[in-house]
Design a protein around this motif. Structure first.
Motif, PDB file in Angstrom:
ATOM      1  N   VAL A 120       0.520  -1.503   0.302  1.00 13.62           N
ATOM      2  CA  VAL A 120       0.228  -0.152   0.043  1.00 13.62           C
ATOM      3  C   VAL A 120       1.072   1.361  -0.038  1.00 13.62           C
ATOM      4  O   VAL A 120       1.696   1.190   0.910  1.00 13.62           O
ATOM      5  CB  VAL A 120      -1.158   0.276   0.746  1.00 13.62           C
ATOM      6  CG1 VAL A 120      -1.788   1.738   0.876  1.00 13.62           C
ATOM      7  CG2 VAL A 120      -1.770  -1.391   1.198  1.00 13.62           C
ATOM      8  N   ILE A 121       0.300   2.219  -1.132  1.00 12.14           N
ATOM      9  CA  ILE A 121       1.710   3.634  -0.961  1.00 12.14           C
ATOM     10  C   ILE A 121       0.279   4.625  -0.507  1.00 12.14           C
ATOM     11  O   ILE A 121      -0.312   5.446  -0.771  1.00 12.14           O
ATOM     12  CB  ILE A 121       1.787   4.027  -2.312  1.00 12.14           C
ATOM     13  CG1 ILE A 121       2.855   2.723  -2.872  1.00 12.14           C
ATOM     14  CG2 ILE A 121       2.056   5.494  -2.913  1.00 12.14           C
ATOM     15  CD1 ILE A 121       2.861   2.636  -4.331  1.00 12.14           C
ATOM     16  N   ALA A 122       0.559   5.017   1.173  1.00 13.31           N
ATOM     17  CA  ALA A 122      -0.195   5.642   1.816  1.00 13.31           C
ATOM     18  C   ALA A 122      -0.007   7.598   1.174  1.00 13.31           C
ATOM     19  O   ALA A 122       1.058   7.745   1.257  1.00 13.31           O
ATOM     20  CB  ALA A 122      -0.562   5.293   3.097  1.00 13.31           C
ATOM     21  N   THR A 168      -7.654  12.622   5.473  1.00 13.09           N
ATOM     22  CA  THR A 168      -8.384  11.374   3.972  1.00 13.09           C
ATOM     23  C   THR A 168      -7.211   9.783   3.988  1.00 13.09           C
ATOM     24  O   THR A 168      -7.866   8.534   3.902  1.00 13.09           O
ATOM     25  CB  THR A 168      -7.623  12.121   2.899  1.00 13.09           C
ATOM     26  OG1 THR A 168      -8.804  13.248   3.353  1.00 13.09           O
ATOM     27  CG2 THR A 168      -8.053  11.710   1.228  1.00 13.09           C
ATOM     28  N   THR A 169      -5.812   9.878   4.380  1.00 11.50           N
ATOM     29  CA  THR A 169      -5.504   8.763   4.579  1.00 11.50           C
ATOM     30  C   THR A 169      -5.833   7.874   5.702  1.00 11.50           C
ATOM     31  O   THR A 169      -5.474   7.053   5.030  1.00 11.50           O
ATOM     32  CB  THR A 169      -3.515   8.971   4.672  1.00 11.50           C
ATOM     33  OG1 THR A 169      -3.391   9.956   3.973  1.00 11.50           O
ATOM     34  CG2 THR A 169      -3.265   8.439   5.002  1.00 11.50           C
ATOM     35  N   SER A 201       3.812   8.263   1.596  1.00 13.12           N
ATOM     36  CA  SER A 201       4.312   9.202   0.701  1.00 13.12           C
ATOM     37  C   SER A 201       3.522  10.107   0.338  1.00 13.12           C
ATOM     38  O   SER A 201       3.561  10.617   2.015  1.00 13.12           O
ATOM     39  CB  SER A 201       3.959   8.458  -0.726  1.00 13.12           C
ATOM     40  OG  SER A 201       4.870   9.767  -1.519  1.00 13.12           O
ATOM     41  N   ASP A 202       3.499  11.330  -0.692  1.00 10.89           N
ATOM     42  CA  ASP A 202       3.534  12.341  -0.261  1.00 10.89           C
ATOM     43  C   ASP A 202       2.089  12.863  -1.073  1.00 10.89           C
ATOM     44  O   ASP A 202       1.529  13.730  -1.793  1.00 10.89           O
ATOM     45  CB  ASP A 202       4.002  13.377  -0.192  1.00 10.89           C
ATOM     46  CG  ASP A 202       5.170  12.919  -1.798  1.00 10.89           C
ATOM     47  OD1 ASP A 202       4.792  12.443  -3.043  1.00 10.89           O
ATOM     48  OD2 ASP A 202       6.015  13.813  -2.130  1.00 10.89           O
ATOM     49  N   PHE A 203       1.560  11.264  -1.443  1.00  9.21           N
ATOM     50  CA  PHE A 203       0.100  11.503  -2.857  1.00  9.21           C
ATOM     51  C   PHE A 203       0.673  12.391  -4.598  1.00  9.21           C
ATOM     52  O   PHE A 203       0.255  12.832  -5.235  1.00  9.21           O
ATOM     53  CB  PHE A 203      -0.855  12.666  -2.101  1.00  9.21           C
ATOM     54  CG  PHE A 203      -1.571  12.481  -1.450  1.00  9.21           C
ATOM     55  CD1 PHE A 203      -1.902  11.096  -1.600  1.00  9.21           C
ATOM     56  CD2 PHE A 203      -2.287  12.565  -0.491  1.00  9.21           C
ATOM     57  CE1 PHE A 203      -3.119   9.949  -0.260  1.00  9.21           C
ATOM     58  CE2 PHE A 203      -3.155  12.345   0.388  1.00  9.21           C
ATOM     59  CZ  PHE A 203      -3.939  10.630   0.624  1.00  9.21           C
ATOM     60  N   THR A 204       2.361  12.137  -4.421  1.00 13.62           N
ATOM     61  CA  THR A 204       2.336  12.651  -5.648  1.00 13.62           C
ATOM     62  C   THR A 204       2.850  11.512  -7.043  1.00 13.62           C
ATOM     63  O   THR A 204       2.791  10.365  -6.310  1.00 13.62           O
ATOM     64  CB  THR A 204       3.597  14.135  -5.303  1.00 13.62           C
ATOM     65  OG1 THR A 204       4.839  12.811  -5.295  1.00 13.62           O
ATOM     66  CG2 THR A 204       3.648  15.095  -5.042  1.00 13.62           C
ATOM     67  N   ALA A 249      -2.108   2.795  -3.968  1.00 17.80           N
ATOM     68  CA  ALA A 249      -2.158   3.008  -4.061  1.00 17.80           C
ATOM     69  C   ALA A 249      -3.619   3.982  -3.519  1.00 17.80           C
ATOM     70  O   ALA A 249      -4.443   4.134  -4.442  1.00 17.80           O
ATOM     71  CB  ALA A 249      -1.311   4.437  -5.214  1.00 17.80           C
ATOM     72  N   LEU A 250      -3.371   5.157  -2.638  1.00 21.74           N
ATOM     73  CA  LEU A 250      -4.546   5.913  -1.916  1.00 21.74           C
ATOM     74  C   LEU A 250      -4.534   7.090  -2.887  1.00 21.74           C
ATOM     75  O   LEU A 250      -5.730   8.170  -2.368  1.00 21.74           O
ATOM     76  CB  LEU A 250      -3.580   6.312  -0.690  1.00 21.74           C
ATOM     77  CG  LEU A 250      -3.818   5.422   0.714  1.00 21.74           C
ATOM     78  CD1 LEU A 250      -3.923   5.408   1.711  1.00 21.74           C
ATOM     79  CD2 LEU A 250      -4.684   4.113  -0.080  1.00 21.74           C
ATOM     80  N   ASN A 251      -3.680   7.376  -4.427  1.00 22.19           N
ATOM     81  CA  ASN A 251      -4.342   8.573  -4.939  1.00 22.19           C
ATOM     82  C   ASN A 251      -4.363   7.795  -6.371  1.00 22.19           C
ATOM     83  O   ASN A 251      -2.897   7.050  -6.584  1.00 22.19           O
ATOM     84  CB  ASN A 251      -4.161   9.872  -5.042  1.00 22.19           C
ATOM     85  CG  ASN A 251      -3.252   9.720  -5.079  1.00 22.19           C
ATOM     86  OD1 ASN A 251      -1.763   9.209  -5.438  1.00 22.19           O
ATOM     87  ND2 ASN A 251      -2.806  11.282  -4.801  1.00 22.19           N
ATOM     88  N   ASP A 252      -4.230   8.611  -7.812  1.00 25.39           N
ATOM     89  CA  ASP A 252      -3.790   8.116  -8.791  1.00 25.39           C
ATOM     90  C   ASP A 252      -2.532   8.438  -9.096  1.00 25.39           C
ATOM     91  O   ASP A 252      -2.144   7.783  -9.592  1.00 25.39           O
ATOM     92  CB  ASP A 252      -5.448   8.438  -9.758  1.00 25.39           C
ATOM     93  CG  ASP A 252      -6.476   7.726  -9.827  1.00 25.39           C
ATOM     94  OD1 ASP A 252      -6.692   6.960  -9.198  1.00 25.39           O
ATOM     95  OD2 ASP A 252      -7.423   8.041 -10.595  1.00 25.39           O
ATOM     96  N   SER A 253      -1.989   9.956  -8.662  1.00 29.26           N
ATOM     97  CA  SER A 253      -1.015   9.850  -9.650  1.00 29.26           C
ATOM     98  C   SER A 253      -0.167   9.177  -8.317  1.00 29.26           C
ATOM     99  O   SER A 253       1.083   8.933  -8.967  1.00 29.26           O
ATOM    100  CB  SER A 253      -0.889  11.376  -8.487  1.00 29.26           C
ATOM    101  OG  SER A 253      -2.004  12.421  -8.492  1.00 29.26           O
ATOM    102  N   MET A 254       0.397   8.679  -7.849  1.00 29.38           N
ATOM    103  CA  MET A 254       1.306   7.462  -6.811  1.00 29.38           C
ATOM    104  C   MET A 254       1.204   6.440  -7.434  1.00 29.38           C
ATOM    105  O   MET A 254       1.973   6.478  -7.787  1.00 29.38           O
ATOM    106  CB  MET A 254       0.991   7.403  -5.030  1.00 29.38           C
ATOM    107  CG  MET A 254       1.023   8.341  -4.309  1.00 29.38           C
ATOM    108  SD  MET A 254       0.936   8.198  -2.585  1.00 29.38           S
ATOM    109  CE  MET A 254      -0.645   7.796  -1.895  1.00 29.38           C
TER     110      MET A 254
END
Length: 335
Positions: A188-190, A197-198, A221-224, A247-252
């Motif tokens: 998991v990339i948080a 949100t995380t 991570s940092d959502f990037t 990943a907790l967002n699409d960018s990551m």
């Protein structure tokens, strides 16, 4: 209950000056006096009468919007919805980037308050920091006491009108999808651990892992995109037995796909938010869809349309959906 005279006394100004500042008079007032009066309002929990609030709102046309970073695709989509609704209502939107800095968030609220905006929408995540949330609540209370309106997106500590995306539910959907495909060791990339949100998205994934008897290996991570690439590299080194990455967002998630291409590995990957880029990367990205522009529209609608009477704060719940594409597959296809 504190009176206007109490506020004036605490701030060291005349009652007339305190009244002008609290009720949003257009007559010029020194910023130093304004700051003292607003601080006294917050300290004394002063609430002006309804007539004063009406007067304060009557000439306010601008709305302040606090986002972590408008260049982030997540916030760009939310801001698009906010601006669309504000434009339809004939309002000017002032966008403030806080870069996930609670102190900067407080500074912007003070500035927006001093500029007498009609409302403030906090579009960024809440913080898992009691002190930061308490200070933010004090500023919000002070702003509302002078006739302003507040709406937030996401889980925050302050009780106000809220648009609540299904982050925990979405986290569960993401992890359960991987587990149903046979994956049992998932990286998991948080995002930053101090954000609600995380925490909410990760809690959903952990609940799914418990239900399926699976294991999660979490890296923050940092959502990037770059952060996702670096975390994916670390995950592959630390846990070479992983067969999937969430990943907790699409960018990551896009960053994770880049790492897998470079290493010539084939792992299932799922993102979160379903940004437009999810359809265009190769392989196309499975993601958890949140209607981001709709989140913004709903928040602005709440901010610009106060409830009737003494209604309690309103909450708009927005559901999450799994959008399956090419990046997730059964464990037998991994290599």
């Amino acid at each position: 209950m504190a009176t206007l005279a109490d506020v004036a006394r605490r701030a060291g100004v005349s009652t007339a000056t305190a009244s002008r500042i609290i009720n949003g008079s257009t007559k010029p007032v020194a910023e130093e006096l304004r700051a003292r009066v607003l601080a006294a309002v917050a300290e004394l929990r002063y609430v002006p009468n309804a007539h004063a609030q009406m007067l304060a709102r009557s000439h306010r046309n601008a709305v302040g919007v606090l986002v972590h970073d408008v260049s982030d695709p997540y916030f760009a989509e939310i801001t698009r919805g906010l601006q669309r609704m504000a434009t339809d209502a004939g309002r000017l939107v002032i966008i403030c980037n806080t870069f996930r800095d609670p102190a900067r968030e407080l500074q912007y609220i003070d500035l927006l308050h001093a500029h007498q905006v009609a409302a403030i929408v906090v579009a960024g995540s809440g913080y898992l920091n009691a002190e930061a949330e308490s200070e933010l609540a004090d500023r919000m209370l002070s702003f509302e006491a002078t006739g302003g309106r507040i709406a937030v997106i996401g889980r925050h500590g302050y009780r106000c009108d809220t648009v609540l995306p299904a982050n925990e539910e979405g986290g569960y959907l993401a992890a359960a999808h991987l587990f149903e495909l046979g994956h049992r060791f998932v990286g998991v990339i948080a995002g930053p651990a101090n954000l609600t949100t995380t925490a909410d998205r990760l809690a959903g994934m952990e609940r799914a892992a418990a239900d399926f008897g699976a294991l999660l290996h979490v890296k923050e991570s940092d959502f990037t995109r770059d952060g996702g690439e670096e975390c994916a590299e670390a995950l592959l080194v630390e846990r070479p037995d992983l067969t999937a990455i969430a990943a907790l967002n699409d960018s990551m998630a896009v960053g994770a796909l880049a790492t897998l291409r470079r290493r010539e590995r084939k792992l299932a990957v799922i993102g979160f938010d379903d940004m437009p880029v999810a359809r265009d990367v190769s392989p196309s990205l499975t993601s958890i869809r949140l209607p981001l522009a709709e989140l913004g529209e709903l928040a602005m609608k709440l901010a610009l349309n106060p409830p009737s009477g003494n209604s309690r704060p309103r909450t708009e719940h927005v559901s999450a959906d799994l959008i399956r594409r090419e990046s997730t597959f059964e464990i037998s296809e991994c290599r």
